[in-house]
Motif scaffolding. Structure first.
Motif, PDB file in Angstrom:
ATOM      1  N   ILE A 193      -0.552  19.538 107.984  1.00  0.00           N
ATOM      2  CA  ILE A 193      -1.746  18.462 108.246  1.00  0.00           C
ATOM      3  C   ILE A 193      -1.268  17.457 107.596  1.00  0.00           C
ATOM      4  O   ILE A 193      -1.540  16.386 108.204  1.00  0.00           O
ATOM      5  N   ALA A 194      -0.877  17.265 106.358  1.00  0.00           N
ATOM      6  CA  ALA A 194      -0.341  16.009 105.694  1.00  0.00           C
ATOM      7  C   ALA A 194       0.523  15.128 106.395  1.00  0.00           C
ATOM      8  O   ALA A 194       0.646  13.844 106.583  1.00  0.00           O
ATOM      9  N   ILE A 195       1.529  15.670 106.754  1.00  0.00           N
ATOM     10  CA  ILE A 195       2.655  15.072 107.500  1.00  0.00           C
ATOM     11  C   ILE A 195       2.207  14.461 108.962  1.00  0.00           C
ATOM     12  O   ILE A 195       2.626  13.571 109.346  1.00  0.00           O
ATOM     13  N   LEU A 196       1.196  15.269 109.690  1.00  0.00           N
ATOM     14  CA  LEU A 196       0.665  14.661 110.676  1.00  0.00           C
ATOM     15  C   LEU A 196      -0.180  13.576 110.558  1.00  0.00           C
ATOM     16  O   LEU A 196      -0.137  12.518 111.324  1.00  0.00           O
ATOM     17  N   ALA A 213       5.352  20.730 116.173  1.00  0.00           N
ATOM     18  CA  ALA A 213       5.537  21.792 115.262  1.00  0.00           C
ATOM     19  C   ALA A 213       5.531  23.177 115.646  1.00  0.00           C
ATOM     20  O   ALA A 213       6.228  24.101 115.218  1.00  0.00           O
ATOM     21  N   TRP A 214       4.773  23.482 116.510  1.00  0.00           N
ATOM     22  CA  TRP A 214       4.681  24.806 117.257  1.00  0.00           C
ATOM     23  C   TRP A 214       6.008  25.239 117.980  1.00  0.00           C
ATOM     24  O   TRP A 214       6.555  26.315 117.719  1.00  0.00           O
ATOM     25  N   VAL A 250      13.996  18.042 107.408  1.00  0.00           N
ATOM     26  CA  VAL A 250      14.337  17.510 108.822  1.00  0.00           C
ATOM     27  C   VAL A 250      13.039  17.918 109.709  1.00  0.00           C
ATOM     28  O   VAL A 250      12.817  17.051 110.561  1.00  0.00           O
ATOM     29  N   ALA A 251      12.695  19.023 109.547  1.00  0.00           N
ATOM     30  CA  ALA A 251      11.343  19.691 110.331  1.00  0.00           C
ATOM     31  C   ALA A 251      10.215  18.816 109.925  1.00  0.00           C
ATOM     32  O   ALA A 251       9.510  18.372 111.178  1.00  0.00           O
ATOM     33  N   ASP A 306      10.006  25.831 113.183  1.00  0.00           N
ATOM     34  CA  ASP A 306      10.165  26.097 111.692  1.00  0.00           C
ATOM     35  C   ASP A 306       8.731  26.354 110.855  1.00  0.00           C
ATOM     36  O   ASP A 306       8.756  26.483 109.838  1.00  0.00           O
ATOM     37  N   PHE A 307       7.631  26.137 111.613  1.00  0.00           N
ATOM     38  CA  PHE A 307       6.404  26.134 111.059  1.00  0.00           C
ATOM     39  C   PHE A 307       5.682  27.429 111.853  1.00  0.00           C
ATOM     40  O   PHE A 307       4.680  27.450 111.699  1.00  0.00           O
TER      41      PHE A 307
END
Length: 382
Positions: free
Chosen positions: A204-207, A67-68, A5-6, A72-73
């Motif tokens: 980075i990949a999901i971004l 994300a910040w 989900v995150a 979750d990250f």
């Protein structure tokens, strides 16, 4: 450990932000005359703005901020220097590309920008320090060699993405598929304890996937806007950061997997097979062509050959998207099934052989006409 989900939230925000910002970038480009007019080397028929890079950068920053905020990250952001370094490298590459989109700059200036971006990654710790040589051993690179390898990887990927950005939606779709695959691959390695929570590779990949998905509706044929060098070069450095983070920073063995498939460079090379193979073939082809140089534009890229076989614009893009998805599937199969390591290399070789046979120029009956329109070749003119 971030859950699915995150990742979906971060990728979704990056996609929405990019989708919303892209029309604004297009209007800005139209206002200032930053338009790619059709000429003898392009396949588009209408003047098209080419300032998609800043919109993609906005999506990247929006997704990173999300994300910040969601927490979750938190492990990734515990060492802020790495993620901030990646964002700084992306900003540098986007700026260099946008400057080139506004007023073409020299190849050395472009390469200098890539070197700076790669150096930033190396300085903050996002560097290729572990090199697995298939069937031989693990090599730990010295700091100097690690920095050099990282810079070279950035230069290769930046040029690879720039080079395949010749058809509407082609580069955007390929990078979206490749980065999504890399997210899945990185999550699997994290679940197995191979990657630490602090590793920024999957984030980075999901971004990357998010900004490409958000940009694609505007970039699909017929494109309303191009990503330009600003977008292509930025995607290249982000892919370099993600792949190096996942594959080049751990010497841990991954139980049940072939040594071949855990090589930090071979994994991204397979996943990013289309752009990397295309750029390597272009260099080799030009070196061995009398009177040519590696900067000479030609009409023998993969998408050009598919067009000469009679495929339409959309079909060519779909074929290359499918190839990317197929190669990505080859990587994920042994990673999740724990078997098939020996079959996968043969499968990849078979796919490459079939494509080489079908697209070999001597086997093509539809020769290019003298005044045939071809896609722009973005390889730096050295």
């Amino acid at each position: 450990m971030p859950g699915i989900v995150a990742y979906l939230i971060v990728g979704g925000v990056a996609a929405i932000a990019t989708f919303v910002a892209t029309p604004l970038a297009g209007k800005t480009a139209n206002h200032f005359g930053l338009i790619s007019a059709p000429d003898e080397r392009d396949v588009h028929e209408l003047p098209t703005p080419h300032l998609g890079g800043p919109a993609m950068l906005f999506g990247l920053l929006a997704g990173s901020f999300t994300a910040w905020v969601i927490g979750d990250f938190s492990a990734v952001f515990s060492s802020r220097s790495e993620i901030l370094g990646v964002l700084l490298a992306a900003i540098v590459m986007c700026a260099v590309g946008v400057i080139d989109d506004i007023k073409p700059i020299t190849a050395p200036a472009k390469i200098a920008g890539m070197v700076i971006a790669g150096s930033v990654l190396s300085l903050v710790g996002v560097s290729l320090v572990v090199l697995r040589i298939p069937f031989v051993d693990v090599v730990l690179l010295s700091p100097d060699l690690a920095a050099l390898a990282t810079v070279l990887w950035v230069v290769l990927l930046a040029n690879a993405i720039n080079l395949i950005d010749g058809l509407d939606g082609l580069a955007t779709g390929i990078v979206a598929i490749a980065s999504t695959t890399f997210v899945i691959y990185a999550i699997r390695l994290s679940d197995e304890g191979v990657l630490f929570e602090e590793n920024p590779g999957s984030l980075i990949a999901i971004l990357i996937a998010g900004i490409c998905i958000g940009f694609l509706p505007h970039n699909a044929h017929p494109a309303k806007i191009f990503m330009g060098d600003g977008g292509a070069l930025m995607l290249g450095v982000l892919l370099a950061a993600s792949t190096v983070s996942v594959g080049g920073r751990t010497d841990a063995a991954y139980s049940g997997q072939s040594f071949f498939f855990f090589a930090p460079l071979l994994i991204p090379i397979v996943i990013l097979g289309v752009p990397i193979i295309d750029v390597l073939f272009a260099i080799i082809r030009r070196i061995f062509t009398p009177g040519s140089s590696i900067t000479t534009a030609d009409k023998d890229h993969l998408h050009h050959r598919l067009l000469r076989l009679g495929h339409g614009h959309r079909r060519v893009v779909f074929i290359l998207w499918t190839w990317t998805a197929l190669l990505s599937g080859f990587v994920l199969w042994p990673t999740y099934s724990g078997r098939g390591d020996g079959i996968v290399p043969m499968g990849i070789a078979g796919v490459c052989l079939v494509l080489f046979t079908l697209l070999h120029p001597r086997l093509q009956t539809n020769k290019p006409k003298k005044n045939e329109i071809v896609a722009d070749d973005h390889f730096p003119k050295l």
